[in-house]
Design a protein around this motif. Structure first.
Motif, PDB file in Angstrom:
ATOM      1  N   ILE A 208       0.842  -1.206   0.000  1.00  9.88           N
ATOM      2  CA  ILE A 208       0.000   0.000   0.000  1.00  9.88           C
ATOM      3  C   ILE A 208       0.880   1.261   0.000  1.00  9.88           C
ATOM      4  N   ALA A 209       1.961   1.225   0.758  1.00 13.80           N
ATOM      5  CA  ALA A 209       2.856   2.389   0.787  1.00 13.80           C
ATOM      6  C   ALA A 209       3.475   2.614  -0.595  1.00 13.80           C
ATOM      7  N   GLU A 210       3.860   1.520  -1.252  1.00 12.72           N
ATOM      8  CA  GLU A 210       4.461   1.680  -2.585  1.00 12.72           C
ATOM      9  C   GLU A 210       3.428   2.244  -3.568  1.00 12.72           C
ATOM     10  N   THR A 211       2.196   1.781  -3.447  1.00 13.59           N
ATOM     11  CA  THR A 211       1.138   2.311  -4.323  1.00 13.59           C
ATOM     12  C   THR A 211       0.958   3.805  -4.066  1.00 13.59           C
ATOM     13  N   MET A 212       0.986   4.188  -2.792  1.00 13.20           N
ATOM     14  CA  MET A 212       0.834   5.613  -2.453  1.00 13.20           C
ATOM     15  C   MET A 212       1.952   6.437  -3.101  1.00 13.20           C
ATOM     16  N   THR A 213       3.175   5.953  -2.985  1.00  9.50           N
ATOM     17  CA  THR A 213       4.305   6.692  -3.578  1.00  9.50           C
ATOM     18  C   THR A 213       4.133   6.795  -5.092  1.00  9.50           C
ATOM     19  N   ARG A 214       3.707   5.694  -5.714  1.00  4.77           N
ATOM     20  CA  ARG A 214       3.540   5.734  -7.178  1.00  4.77           C
ATOM     21  C   ARG A 214       2.370   6.617  -7.584  1.00  4.77           C
ATOM     22  N   GLU A 215       1.384   6.713  -6.705  1.00  2.00           N
ATOM     23  CA  GLU A 215       0.184   7.451  -7.110  1.00  2.00           C
ATOM     24  C   GLU A 215       0.266   8.944  -6.803  1.00  2.00           C
ATOM     25  N   MET A 216       0.932   9.325  -5.702  1.00  4.25           N
ATOM     26  CA  MET A 216       0.969  10.767  -5.388  1.00  4.25           C
ATOM     27  C   MET A 216       2.373  11.305  -5.114  1.00  4.25           C
ATOM     28  N   GLY A 217       3.367  10.469  -5.115  1.00  2.00           N
ATOM     29  CA  GLY A 217       4.734  10.965  -5.180  1.00  2.00           C
ATOM     30  C   GLY A 217       5.520  11.068  -3.893  1.00  2.00           C
ATOM     31  N   LYS A 218       4.883  10.997  -2.707  1.00  2.00           N
ATOM     32  CA  LYS A 218       5.695  11.199  -1.501  1.00  2.00           C
ATOM     33  C   LYS A 218       6.703  10.062  -1.373  1.00  2.00           C
ATOM     34  N   SER A 219       7.798  10.320  -0.663  1.00  2.00           N
ATOM     35  CA  SER A 219       8.870   9.326  -0.615  1.00  2.00           C
ATOM     36  C   SER A 219       8.381   8.062   0.096  1.00  2.00           C
ATOM     37  N   LEU A 220       8.994   6.930  -0.254  1.00  2.00           N
ATOM     38  CA  LEU A 220       8.531   5.651   0.289  1.00  2.00           C
ATOM     39  C   LEU A 220       8.596   5.610   1.824  1.00  2.00           C
ATOM     40  N   PRO A 221       9.669   6.106   2.464  1.00  2.00           N
ATOM     41  CA  PRO A 221       9.652   6.078   3.941  1.00  2.00           C
ATOM     42  C   PRO A 221       8.477   6.878   4.517  1.00  2.00           C
ATOM     43  N   GLU A 222       8.145   8.012   3.875  1.00  2.00           N
ATOM     44  CA  GLU A 222       6.991   8.780   4.363  1.00  2.00           C
ATOM     45  C   GLU A 222       5.696   8.000   4.157  1.00  2.00           C
ATOM     46  N   ALA A 223       5.595   7.336   2.998  1.00  2.00           N
ATOM     47  CA  ALA A 223       4.381   6.565   2.702  1.00  2.00           C
ATOM     48  C   ALA A 223       4.247   5.390   3.678  1.00  2.00           C
TER      49      ALA A 223
END
Ligand SMILES: NC(=O)C1=CN([C@@H]2O[C@H](COP(=O)(O)OP(=O)(O)OC[C@H]3O[C@@H](n4cnc5c(N)ncnc54)[C@H](OP(=O)(O)O)[C@@H]3O)[C@@H](O)[C@H]2O)C=CC1
Ligand SMILES: O=C(O)CCC(=O)C(=O)O
Length: 490
Positions: free
Chosen positions: A92-107
């Motif tokens: 889910i975090a990786e999807t968030m990063t791919r979808e809206m751009g925030k860095s993976l650690p933040e996601a």
């Protein structure tokens, strides 16, 4: 689809009455990666008013039984959802990063926060909901109870695609409401993955529904639907006002979290390294796309030059890139629209006579040409009436404002229509106390960055940042329930 677009995608459906369902429109929107606009993250439904109506009817019927469960039984579903979200955190975090751009650690941090929020509200099902109040009749028992609103509509933005939906959905459910959720179309794939966790936890059909689609259709439909008794919204102040006006017109309850123009005050006795660290983190993490992000940096003249030098050294070290890369500190803006908004504010700042100290441009070199990247930007010689000192930019732009005294700093800090969060860096107890007393903001932080919301504490703003209500922690019960005062006499 144009040539060159990646095609490794899935189509995500609406979740209505316990089933994943295509929209009656037969149409989908695509969700793309802001780090590389040619990459499609997924297709999401472009839903109609009829889809929304089905979701509201399902919620209305399901709520009748849902509200009859004990709080503990409702809490069990949230505990299960938390465990499933935790097991899927990386995806889910990786999807968030791919979808809206925030860095993976933040996601990842945000998704873990979603897990913690679910557990917090699961426990809330076992906590007290009322008080016994002495009646003037000595033979009577008088007490308060809490009842759910019924069906609530949740409209969420794209900047916290897991935490914001979860901090609205979890309390809505625990207090016995059924939910119709409309995520931002920009991050609807991430939202669908979050809803999959609730579905897999076995939530009864109809208790939680998700309908994706345009804000002007599904969001407006939620505002206007007669069977939606409460609306919780986070997003722009323009749309927030539409929610408020529409809700008042038909007597629905509403709750709004909108913008911020959050200041940090750096006093002459501050620990400057700490203040610089917090200004960079508070202002530029998530590419400045937090309603709690620092955007005005109000610095006492005696330490202004030293602070500026240290700040610029840190800003110039920032590595901008795809949030999935391990060396990226700052990702792209979430969309082309958002990038254009940020660039237009930067232009406005220059036109109004502010001095650009760092950044200011779109980044297109070094493999970043297909993304919506902007340089971390710092202005000085900003006067408090300039547009960049008054309007929410929602991008990585810091405005330095020089002041002589703490009194002047507080006056400048309060001089906007917003009042969400604010920080001061100082060692002086008198400065701290003045700041706590006089700063008009819902969240005031001493020697800590302006962004930093704790899930167990009330969150919301003063002035035009919110509807003067609070979310999160135990404050959530105030929105998602009505108080019933009970008088009993044998
Ligand atoms: N306080 C905060 O946390 C946030 C503030 N913002 C501010 O808002 C600016 C614009 O961002 P943007 O995404 O356009 O924010 P919006 O307020 O437009 O979007 C927030 C949510 O409202 C929905 N929406 C849009 N129009 C309507 C409508 N007429 N009726 C009901 N719901 C509607 C959106 O749907 P859809 O998916 O169709 O867009 C989305 O789900 C940003 O630059 C920033 O300044 C933005 C996001 C969060
Ligand atoms: O800073 C946070 O964690 C929350 C911020 C927020 O609510 C927002 O940006 O919409």
């Amino acid at each position: 689809m144009t040539i060159g677009e990646k095609t490794t995608t899935n189509t995500y459906l609406n979740y209505i009455n316990g089933s994943w369902t295509a929209s009656s429109s037969g149409e989908v929107d695509k969700s793309t990666n802001p780090a590389n606009a040619q990459e499609i993250v997924g297709y999401i439904q472009k839903s109609t008013a009829a889809d929304l109506d089905r979701a509201v009817q399902a919620a209305k019927e399901a709520q009748v039984q849902w509200r009859k469960l004990s709080g503990a039984a409702r809490g069990d579903y949230l505990f299960k959802t938390a465990n499933i979200l935790e097991a899927r955190l990386n995806d889910i975090a990786e999807t968030m990063t791919r979808e809206m751009g925030k860095s993976l650690p933040e996601a990842k941090g945000e998704t873990a926060r979603g897990v913690a929020i679910l557990r917090y509200y699961a426990g809330e099902g076992m906590r007290k909901v009322g008080d016994v109040i002495p009646s003037t009749d000595s033979e009577a028992l008088m007490f308060t109870n809490r009842v759910p609103l019924g069906v609530v509509g949740i409209i969420s933005p794209w900047n916290f695609p897991v935490a914001i939906p979860v901090w609205k959905i979890a309390p809505a459910l625990i207090y016995g409401n059924a939910v119709v959720f409309k995520p931002a179309q920009e991050t609807a794939v991430t939202a669908a993955k979050v809803i999959e966790c609730f579905a897999e936890a076995g939530l009864p059909a109809g208790v939680l529904n998700m309908v994706t689609g345009a804000g002007s259709v599904i969001g407006q439909g939620i505002i206007d639907h007669k069977d939606i008794k409460g609306i919780s919204f986070t997003g722009s102040d323009q749309v927030g006002k539409l929610v408020a006006q529409g809700a008042v017109a038909r007597g629905a309850k509403y709750q709004l979290e909108m913008g911020g123009k959050n200041p940090v005050i750096v006093a002459e006795d501050a620990d400057l390294d700490l203040a610089v660290e917090a200004t960079v983190s508070g202002g530029l993490r998530s590419t400045g796309q937090k309603c709690t992000a620092t955007s005005r940096v109000i610095v006492q003249s005696k330490i202004y030059d030293l602070f500026k030098e240290k700040l610029l050294a840190k800003v110039n070290e920032i590595k901008v890139g795809d949030g999935l890369n391990s060396d990226t500190w700052m990702g792209p803006c979430a969309s082309e629209n958002q990038l254009n908004t940020v660039l237009s504010y930067i232009e406005k700042g220059k036109q109004e006579g502010a001095t650009l100290l760092a950044g200011g441009k779109r980044i297109t070199g070094g493999g970043l040409e297909n993304g919506f990247y902007v340089e971390p930007t710092v202005f000085e010689n900003v006067n408090r009436n300039m547009v960049i000192a008054q309007e929410e930019i929602f991008g990585p732009v810091l405005a330095l404002i020089k002041v002589d005294t703490i009194e002047e700093a507080l006056e400048v800090a309060n001089d906007t229509k917003y009042g969400l969060s604010a920080s001061i860096f100082t060692q002086n107890i008198g400065n701290m106390l003045s700041f706590i007393r006089e700063m008009d903001a819902g969240l005031v932080r001493i020697n800590a960055e302006s962004a930093g919301v704790e899930l167990q504490a009330p969150f919301g703003g003063m002035k035009q940042s919110s509807s003067h209500s609070r979310e999160q922690g135990q404050a959530a019960i105030e929105f998602y329930t009505s108080i019933k005062t009970v008088f009993v006499k044998a």
